[in-house]
Write a protein that holds these residues in place. Structure first.
Motif, PDB file in Angstrom:
ATOM      1  N   PRO A  96      88.611  -6.741 -47.250  1.00  0.00           N
ATOM      2  CA  PRO A  96      88.984  -6.639 -48.667  1.00  0.00           C
ATOM      3  C   PRO A  96      88.829  -7.980 -49.369  1.00  0.00           C
ATOM      4  O   PRO A  96      89.238  -9.017 -48.853  1.00  0.00           O
ATOM      5  N   GLY A  97      88.174  -7.927 -50.522  1.00  0.00           N
ATOM      6  CA  GLY A  97      87.942  -9.157 -51.288  1.00  0.00           C
ATOM      7  C   GLY A  97      86.562  -9.738 -51.084  1.00  0.00           C
ATOM      8  O   GLY A  97      86.089 -10.512 -51.925  1.00  0.00           O
ATOM      9  N   GLU A  98      85.887  -9.382 -49.984  1.00  0.00           N
ATOM     10  CA  GLU A  98      84.526  -9.879 -49.762  1.00  0.00           C
ATOM     11  C   GLU A  98      83.539  -9.136 -50.658  1.00  0.00           C
ATOM     12  O   GLU A  98      83.717  -7.950 -50.968  1.00  0.00           O
ATOM     13  N   GLY A 102      82.498  -3.286 -51.215  1.00  0.00           N
ATOM     14  CA  GLY A 102      82.211  -2.046 -51.938  1.00  0.00           C
ATOM     15  C   GLY A 102      80.939  -1.387 -51.457  1.00  0.00           C
ATOM     16  O   GLY A 102      80.887  -0.160 -51.292  1.00  0.00           O
ATOM     17  N   ALA A 103      79.893  -2.178 -51.227  1.00  0.00           N
ATOM     18  CA  ALA A 103      78.630  -1.622 -50.748  1.00  0.00           C
ATOM     19  C   ALA A 103      78.792  -1.013 -49.364  1.00  0.00           C
ATOM     20  O   ALA A 103      78.242   0.064 -49.066  1.00  0.00           O
ATOM     21  N   PHE A 104      79.550  -1.680 -48.505  1.00  0.00           N
ATOM     22  CA  PHE A 104      79.795  -1.155 -47.160  1.00  0.00           C
ATOM     23  C   PHE A 104      80.452   0.218 -47.238  1.00  0.00           C
ATOM     24  O   PHE A 104      80.002   1.179 -46.593  1.00  0.00           O
ATOM     25  N   LEU A 105      81.508   0.321 -48.017  1.00  0.00           N
ATOM     26  CA  LEU A 105      82.233   1.593 -48.114  1.00  0.00           C
ATOM     27  C   LEU A 105      81.364   2.673 -48.746  1.00  0.00           C
ATOM     28  O   LEU A 105      81.351   3.822 -48.289  1.00  0.00           O
ATOM     29  N   GLN A 106      80.642   2.307 -49.777  1.00  0.00           N
ATOM     30  CA  GLN A 106      79.763   3.269 -50.436  1.00  0.00           C
ATOM     31  C   GLN A 106      78.759   3.871 -49.464  1.00  0.00           C
ATOM     32  O   GLN A 106      78.620   5.088 -49.360  1.00  0.00           O
ATOM     33  N   TRP A 107      78.067   3.008 -48.732  1.00  0.00           N
ATOM     34  CA  TRP A 107      77.020   3.502 -47.848  1.00  0.00           C
ATOM     35  C   TRP A 107      77.591   4.249 -46.651  1.00  0.00           C
ATOM     36  O   TRP A 107      77.047   5.285 -46.234  1.00  0.00           O
ATOM     37  N   LEU A 108      78.704   3.779 -46.118  1.00  0.00           N
ATOM     38  CA  LEU A 108      79.289   4.480 -44.976  1.00  0.00           C
ATOM     39  C   LEU A 108      79.710   5.893 -45.371  1.00  0.00           C
ATOM     40  O   LEU A 108      79.446   6.855 -44.641  1.00  0.00           O
ATOM     41  N   GLY A 161      66.492  -5.797 -47.381  1.00  0.00           N
ATOM     42  CA  GLY A 161      66.826  -5.716 -45.977  1.00  0.00           C
ATOM     43  C   GLY A 161      66.870  -7.089 -45.317  1.00  0.00           C
ATOM     44  O   GLY A 161      66.987  -8.093 -46.015  1.00  0.00           O
ATOM     45  N   PRO A 162      66.779  -7.132 -44.000  1.00  0.00           N
ATOM     46  CA  PRO A 162      66.399  -6.001 -43.135  1.00  0.00           C
ATOM     47  C   PRO A 162      67.545  -5.045 -42.803  1.00  0.00           C
ATOM     48  O   PRO A 162      67.302  -3.981 -42.270  1.00  0.00           O
ATOM     49  N   TYR A 163      68.803  -5.441 -43.122  1.00  0.00           N
ATOM     50  CA  TYR A 163      69.958  -4.607 -42.823  1.00  0.00           C
ATOM     51  C   TYR A 163      70.464  -3.975 -44.116  1.00  0.00           C
ATOM     52  O   TYR A 163      70.038  -4.330 -45.217  1.00  0.00           O
ATOM     53  N   MET A 164      71.410  -3.051 -43.989  1.00  0.00           N
ATOM     54  CA  MET A 164      71.949  -2.375 -45.159  1.00  0.00           C
ATOM     55  C   MET A 164      72.687  -3.345 -46.071  1.00  0.00           C
ATOM     56  O   MET A 164      72.784  -3.110 -47.275  1.00  0.00           O
ATOM     57  N   LEU A 165      73.207  -4.431 -45.535  1.00  0.00           N
ATOM     58  CA  LEU A 165      73.860  -5.458 -46.339  1.00  0.00           C
ATOM     59  C   LEU A 165      72.977  -6.706 -46.436  1.00  0.00           C
ATOM     60  O   LEU A 165      73.459  -7.832 -46.463  1.00  0.00           O
ATOM     61  N   GLY A 166      71.685  -6.498 -46.465  1.00  0.00           N
ATOM     62  CA  GLY A 166      70.747  -7.613 -46.599  1.00  0.00           C
ATOM     63  C   GLY A 166      70.545  -8.348 -45.290  1.00  0.00           C
ATOM     64  O   GLY A 166      70.094  -7.757 -44.295  1.00  0.00           O
TER      65      GLY A 166
END
Length: 226
Positions: A96-98, A102-108, A161-166
């Protein structure tokens, strides 16, 4: 929530699993974290998921189920989040705070609510429809929908990319690689997409993923010979 350190000897997690099922992602996360755990197979082909003792843990008769002390958690994505938050030092999930939280939660949630649902339609059309003709149509529609989703993901990975979080590897990538494996019997599997295939290669080269596959007795194409 108690924050634990990799290598702590207690508690020992128990992960109930079956070959190549949705337990792959949390199983690989357990190995990435390096915490002690026990694997307990639930052989669905022998209806062990309908055993009363197992149903007492997970009334949905599905795997995976994680037992953490007196807590029981099911649903692959929620197990993964539970583990990542318990071991923040592993860096597998933004806290939380990073900025990337939000992107992590959205994609998961998109993976488990949307992408995984269409994969379920393809693999288990018999759970939804009664006639073979209707099941065939469901698989055709699902494969068409999946192609659009994988094309969307491939474009994103190509741009950022190369990962979902860059540049940051996370549990998202493990979850996505698991879902990509489930396309292996389709006319156009996920490995056909350049950037998705690059991500799959990065994830499957990791020691934790390889140890998970070996322990489950599978490779990318299916069960290993016994």
């Amino acid at each position: 929530m108690v924050r634990r350190k990799p290598g702590d000897e207690a508690p020992v997690y128990r992960l109930f699993w079956d070959r190549g099922s949705a337990n792959m992602a949390p199983h690989a996360v357990l190995r990435e974290i390096g915490c002690p755990f026990e694997l307990i197979r639930v052989d669905i082909s022998r209806a062990e998921n309908r055993d009363p003792d197992y149903l007492a843990l997970n009334p949905n008769a599905r795997v995976p189920t994680l037992v953490d002390g007196d807590r029981v958690i099911y649903e692959s994505a929620s197990i993964m989040m539970h583990l990542c938050e318990a071991y923040p030092q592993a860096g597998l999930m933004p806290l939380p705070g990073e900025a990337d939280r939000g992107a992590f939660l959205q994609w998961l949630f998109w993976f488990t609510n949307t992408l995984q649902e269409d994969l379920q339609h393809w693999w288990h059309a018999d759970n939804y429809l009664d006639t073979e003709a209707a099941r065939h149509e469901m698989k055709v529609v699902s494969e068409r929908r999946l192609a659009r989703m994988f094309s969307q993901l491939d474009s994103r990975l190509g741009e950022a990319g190369p990962y979902m979080l860059g540049e940051r590897f996370s549990a998202l990538d493990i979850f996505l690689a698991m879902l990509c494996r489930w396309t292996r019997a389709m006319a156009v599997p996920a490995t056909s997409y350049l950037n998705l295939n690059r991500l799959i290669g990065l994830v499957t080269a990791r020691p934790a993923w390889q140890a998970m596959m070996l322990a489950e007795g599978i490779d990318w194409n299916g069960p290993l010979a016994s």
